[in-house]
Design an enzyme around this catalytic site. Structure first.
Site, mmCIF file in Angstrom:
data_model
loop_
_atom_site.group_PDB
_atom_site.id
_atom_site.type_symbol
_atom_site.label_atom_id
_atom_site.label_comp_id
_atom_site.label_asym_id
_atom_site.label_seq_id
_atom_site.Cartn_x
_atom_site.Cartn_y
_atom_site.Cartn_z
ATOM 1 N N HIS A 118 0.813 -1.212 0.000
ATOM 2 C CA HIS A 118 0.000 0.000 0.000
ATOM 3 C C HIS A 118 0.852 1.269 0.000
ATOM 4 C CE1 HIS A 118 0.898 0.695 4.309
ATOM 5 N NE2 HIS A 118 0.870 -0.616 4.391
ATOM 6 N N ASP A 119 0.380 2.256 -0.724
ATOM 7 C CA ASP A 119 0.939 3.612 -0.740
ATOM 8 C C ASP A 119 2.332 3.699 -1.349
ATOM 9 O OD1 ASP A 119 -1.216 5.135 0.840
ATOM 10 O OD2 ASP A 119 -0.706 3.510 2.222
ATOM 11 N N GLY A 136 5.133 -1.185 2.608
ATOM 12 C CA GLY A 136 4.347 0.002 2.344
ATOM 13 C C GLY A 136 5.159 1.281 2.296
#
Length: 263
Positions: A118-119, A136
């Site tokens: 994520h991200d 992440g």
């Protein structure tokens, strides 16, 4: 062309000339650009924004829910640029409330079994080799390459044109234009072959080598090296990119060739 055995949610936005093979699954709130090919058993989850002429191979999973205990179901996205290839069983998580998106640029190659958490923000023309595991919030600059079975710690940054050896544990930031290898991860020179392939002149490559001589080979700490680089070396885009990258590093940069931490 959508095969009858594929599942495509009626609210998905599919452009012209997209091929979706049998048993692929396309959820709602998905956008797929012209000329993209989706292989059998690939799963394109909600929040996917896939560009033109991409190739997503069987078993890949795009925009899955983040593997982050802080995620509370907020609306987030995954962006994939044009002409990017995602090979078999690669997995890409969508963003969290930190950035609300995961981004992969154009002309990238994400090889089999790689994971982008994520991200993360992946630039253009990047390569992640087989089984790279990226935690992440990782940043990866344009033209960077990560060798197979490497693991990248969360919030780490990898500079443009950097090349990381296979099997590496990336715990510190890797500055632009460099090669990184060994354990713990260390500077092993600049990525001169890659730079030549991308049109850098011999003069530009020599200037970049001189920057890293100050930083890694002259016995200076980071602050001393950066000051002398700015005062003694000619201004250039590459010089300013290196200076900015190191000055904004929060994790610190990788070790020098002697295995000593940078201060």
């Amino acid at each position: 062309m959508i095969q009858p055995l594929a599942y495509v949610h009626p609210e998905a936005k599919i452009a012209q000339n997209v091929v979706i093979e049998p048993f692929a699954i396309i959820h709602k709130d998905v956008e797929i650009g012209e000329g993209t090919w989706i292989g059998s058993h690939a799963v394109i989850n909600e929040g996917s924004r896939i560009g033109k002429n991409c190739r997503i191979y069987p078993g890949a999973v795009i925009s899955s829910i983040p593997q982050d205990l802080k995620f509370k179901g907020e609306y987030t996205l995954t962006y994939i640029g044009d002409n990017t290839t995602i090979r078999e069983y690669a997995t890409i998580s969508r963003g969290t409330e930190e950035h609300y998106k995961t981004e992969i640029g154009s002309n990238c190659l994400i090889m089999a079994y790689a994971h982008v958490a994520h991200d993360c923000r992946i630039g253009n023309n990047c390569i992640m080799t087989n089984n790279v595991q990226m935690a992440g919030h990782v940043y990866m600059g344009d033209w960077a390459i990560i060798g197979g079975s490497s693991s990248v710690l969360q919030f780490t940054r990898i500079g443009a044109h950097a090349m990381i050896s296979g099997g590496s544990l990336v715990r510190k930031d890797v500055p632009p234009f460099t090669k990184a290898a060994r354990e713990p991860l260390s500077y092993t020179g600049i990525n001169s072959i890659g730079l030549r392939r991308r049109g850098f002149t011999n003069e530009q490559i020599n200037d970049i080598q001189e920057i890293y001589r100050y930083l890694y080979l002259r016995g200076l700490n980071n602050a001393e090296a950066l000051t002398r680089i700015e005062l003694e070396l000619p201004a250039s885009d590459a010089r300013d990119e290196v200076l900015n990258f190191i000055r904004t590093s929060e994790r610190g940069i990788m070790r020098g060739p002697g295995g000593h931490d940078r201060e």
